[in-house]
Design a protein around this motif. Structure first.
Motif, mmCIF file in Angstrom:
data_model
loop_
_atom_site.group_PDB
_atom_site.id
_atom_site.type_symbol
_atom_site.label_atom_id
_atom_site.label_comp_id
_atom_site.label_asym_id
_atom_site.label_seq_id
_atom_site.Cartn_x
_atom_site.Cartn_y
_atom_site.Cartn_z
ATOM 1 N N ASP A 178 31.499 131.746 122.132
ATOM 2 C CA ASP A 178 30.776 130.881 121.185
ATOM 3 C C ASP A 178 30.186 131.713 120.040
ATOM 4 O OD1 ASP A 178 31.366 128.874 122.934
ATOM 5 O OD2 ASP A 178 29.350 128.767 123.809
ATOM 6 N N TYR A 184 26.629 126.528 114.419
ATOM 7 C CA TYR A 184 27.013 126.789 115.812
ATOM 8 C C TYR A 184 28.422 126.251 116.068
ATOM 9 C CZ TYR A 184 27.133 126.390 120.881
ATOM 10 O OH TYR A 184 27.507 126.483 122.205
ATOM 11 N N ASP A 185 29.241 127.057 116.745
ATOM 12 C CA ASP A 185 30.593 126.633 117.143
ATOM 13 C C ASP A 185 30.827 126.986 118.607
ATOM 14 O OD1 ASP A 185 33.430 125.769 116.211
ATOM 15 O OD2 ASP A 185 33.737 127.625 117.352
ATOM 16 N N GLN A 186 31.280 126.007 119.361
ATOM 17 C CA GLN A 186 31.577 126.223 120.792
ATOM 18 C C GLN A 186 33.068 126.555 120.950
ATOM 19 O OE1 GLN A 186 30.676 122.874 123.281
ATOM 20 N NE2 GLN A 186 30.596 124.125 125.145
ATOM 21 N N TYR A 187 33.302 127.731 121.451
ATOM 22 C CA TYR A 187 34.683 128.240 121.559
ATOM 23 C C TYR A 187 35.465 127.463 122.601
ATOM 24 C CZ TYR A 187 38.532 131.315 122.802
ATOM 25 O OH TYR A 187 39.792 131.834 123.118
ATOM 26 N N PHE A 230 26.613 134.601 122.008
ATOM 27 C CA PHE A 230 26.874 133.847 120.782
ATOM 28 C C PHE A 230 27.497 134.742 119.707
ATOM 29 C CE2 PHE A 230 23.292 131.656 122.806
ATOM 30 C CZ PHE A 230 23.811 130.376 122.899
#
Length: 277
Positions: free
Chosen positions: A197, A213-216, A248
């Motif tokens: 992430d 924010y980016d969720q992998y 993160f």
């Protein structure tokens, strides 16, 4: 009633005084006649002897009836009479002369605000102002990128690939953009997220301005981006950093994937000519 009696008494006295005056005039005439007779015929005969009749009746009236007395002393003044009735109004008089102006009075209280008036006509154009400085003479821009995975979190990301940095306002040693020309700036970033992430924040003078924010997703290569417009003063600093722990820190770059950070001056804060002088 007392006043009426006084008036009647006065009338009676006046009448008697008139009668007395008439008797006085008759007596005086009789005396004059007797004196004339004495001059012509000698002495008047008197009754001789003691036997003379001295008791013959006297035709004369009392003194008050044939001889007026001396006028009496004037009486005291009577009490003032009552006021008489008001007289009629007289004719209107002529207009008088103009009087002198009086002293100036105290100022009155402030009145209420009146209604707004009608809109006036446009004014004449003003004079042409002095020639100002062109905004084209002020330049500040940069565009940088990464060449590898971000190694650390909670510190400024050091972009080491330069696309444009002619003014050298971006410092690759500190990883911060330093404002030299005050004005309004535009900042944007496009990040590749890979392996984990990513949570990135844009800072201005040690204060976080925005977060991304980016969720992998496994086996996928994600993209995260953000942009903002800021007003900066000379000496202000702007940078990107990974926010949080290493979980993160998924900001990634390689030969085929880029993560970039760019910014440029939209327009400078040009001071007024008066201030420049």
């Amino acid at each position: 009633m007392t006043l009426l009696w006084k008036i009647l008494l006065g009338i009676i006295l006046v009448g008697r005084l008139g009668q007395g005056q008439d008797l006085l005039e008759e007596s005086l005439e009789q005396i004059a006649v007797d004196e004339g007779a004495e001059e012509e015929g000698g002495e008047v005969e008197e009754p001789e002897g003691p036997g003379a009749d001295v008791t013959q009746p006297d035709d004369r009236q009392p003194c008050a009836m044939w001889m007026g007395g001396v006028p009496g002393t004037p009486g005291h003044s009577g009490k003032p009479g009552r006021d008489g009735r008001d007289g009629r109004d007289g004719s209107r008089g002529e207009k008088g002369d103009k009087g002198e102006a009086g002293e100036k009075g105290d100022p009155g209280q402030k009145g209420d605000v009146g209604p707004a008036g009608l809109r006036g006509f446009p004014g004449n154009p003003g004079l042409k102002g002095a020639r100002g400085d062109s905004a084209l003479s002020y330049h500040s821009a940069f565009s940088v990128g990464l060449s590898e995975l971000v190694p650390a979190t909670n510190v400024p990301i050091r972009f080491n690939k330069f696309f444009y940095n002619d003014q050298h306002h971006y410092d690759d040693v500190s990883g911060k953009f330093r404002c030299i020309l005050p004005g309004v700036y535009f900042f944007t970033y496009h990040l590749t997220v890979y392996t984990k992430d990513a949570k990135v924040s844009l800072y201005m003078n040690d204060k976080a301005i925005m977060f991304t924010y980016d969720q992998y997703q496994e086996t996928n290569v994600d993209q995260a981006s953000g942009s903002v417009i800021l007003r900066l003063e000379a000496g202000d600093e702007v940078w990107l950093q990974v926010y949080g722990d290493e979980g993160f820190g998924g900001v990634y770059a390689d030969n085929t994937n880029d993560s970039t950070f760019s910014g440029f001056l939209l327009y400078p804060a040009i001071p007024d000519p008066a201030q420049r002088r």
